[in-house]
Design a protein around this motif. Structure first.
Motif, PDB file in Angstrom:
ATOM      1  N   SER A 198     -16.276   5.389 -36.049  1.00  0.00           N
ATOM      2  CA  SER A 198     -15.358   5.336 -34.913  1.00  0.00           C
ATOM      3  C   SER A 198     -15.968   6.089 -33.750  1.00  0.00           C
ATOM      4  O   SER A 198     -16.980   6.769 -33.889  1.00  0.00           O
ATOM      5  N   ALA A 208     -20.435  -4.730 -37.757  1.00  0.00           N
ATOM      6  CA  ALA A 208     -19.118  -5.303 -37.602  1.00  0.00           C
ATOM      7  C   ALA A 208     -19.166  -6.764 -38.036  1.00  0.00           C
ATOM      8  O   ALA A 208     -20.177  -7.444 -37.858  1.00  0.00           O
ATOM      9  N   GLU A 232     -10.514  -1.236 -26.649  1.00  0.00           N
ATOM     10  CA  GLU A 232     -11.048   0.020 -27.140  1.00  0.00           C
ATOM     11  C   GLU A 232     -12.528  -0.125 -27.486  1.00  0.00           C
ATOM     12  O   GLU A 232     -13.012  -1.221 -27.786  1.00  0.00           O
ATOM     13  N   GLU A 283     -15.598  -0.156 -29.759  1.00  0.00           N
ATOM     14  CA  GLU A 283     -15.696  -0.525 -31.161  1.00  0.00           C
ATOM     15  C   GLU A 283     -17.132  -0.410 -31.650  1.00  0.00           C
ATOM     16  O   GLU A 283     -18.089  -0.637 -30.894  1.00  0.00           O
ATOM     17  N   GLN A 326     -17.653  -1.823 -25.499  1.00  0.00           N
ATOM     18  CA  GLN A 326     -16.301  -1.761 -24.952  1.00  0.00           C
ATOM     19  C   GLN A 326     -16.144  -2.841 -23.902  1.00  0.00           C
ATOM     20  O   GLN A 326     -16.832  -2.831 -22.874  1.00  0.00           O
TER      21      GLN A 326
END
Length: 124
Positions: free
Chosen positions: A107, A61, A44, A46, A39
């Motif tokens: 999430s 990611a 936000e 992630e 973060q």
């Protein structure tokens, strides 16, 4: 819930490498899927990477693929995040998370157990 403690953050220069560690206690570590989140200020939290219970499956990611590697040692109750070729945009507080659900680690699920976070700052 499992208790998690991260370590290994700090101030580094662009292009450097850092390894984060997260050690678990309180529950059977190998029962949990593990993830690293980050973060940045004003953003936000992630998902950065996640790893299956055996360590055989990993997921990253797009922003860190090819630079970061997640791994785990179930004998040591520890999950690692090896971060190479760091960029200023990698600057964030990094959190590890444990969840009994692989899907939940996509999430910042409220059901996950979280560490306190470790700051990584990458200077240009």
């Amino acid at each position: 819930q499992v208790q998690l403690v991260e370590s290994g953050g700090g101030l580094v220069q662009a292009g450097d490498s850092v390894r984060l560690s997260c050690t678990a206690s309180g529950r059977t570590f190998s029962n949990y899927y593990m993830g690293w989140f980050r973060q940045a200020p004003g953003k936000e939290r992630e998902l950065v990477a996640r790893v299956s219970r055996s360590g055989a499956t990993t997921d990253y990611a797009d922003s860190v693929k090819g630079r970061f590697t997640i791994s785990r040692d179930n004998a040591k109750n520890t999950v690692y995040l090896q971060m190479n070729s760091l960029k200023p945009e990698d600057t964030a507080v990094y959190y590890c998370a444990a969840d009994l659900s692989w899907l939940n680690l996509l999430s910042a699920s409220a059901g996950a157990s979280w560490g306190q976070g470790t700051q990584v700052t990458v200077s240009s």
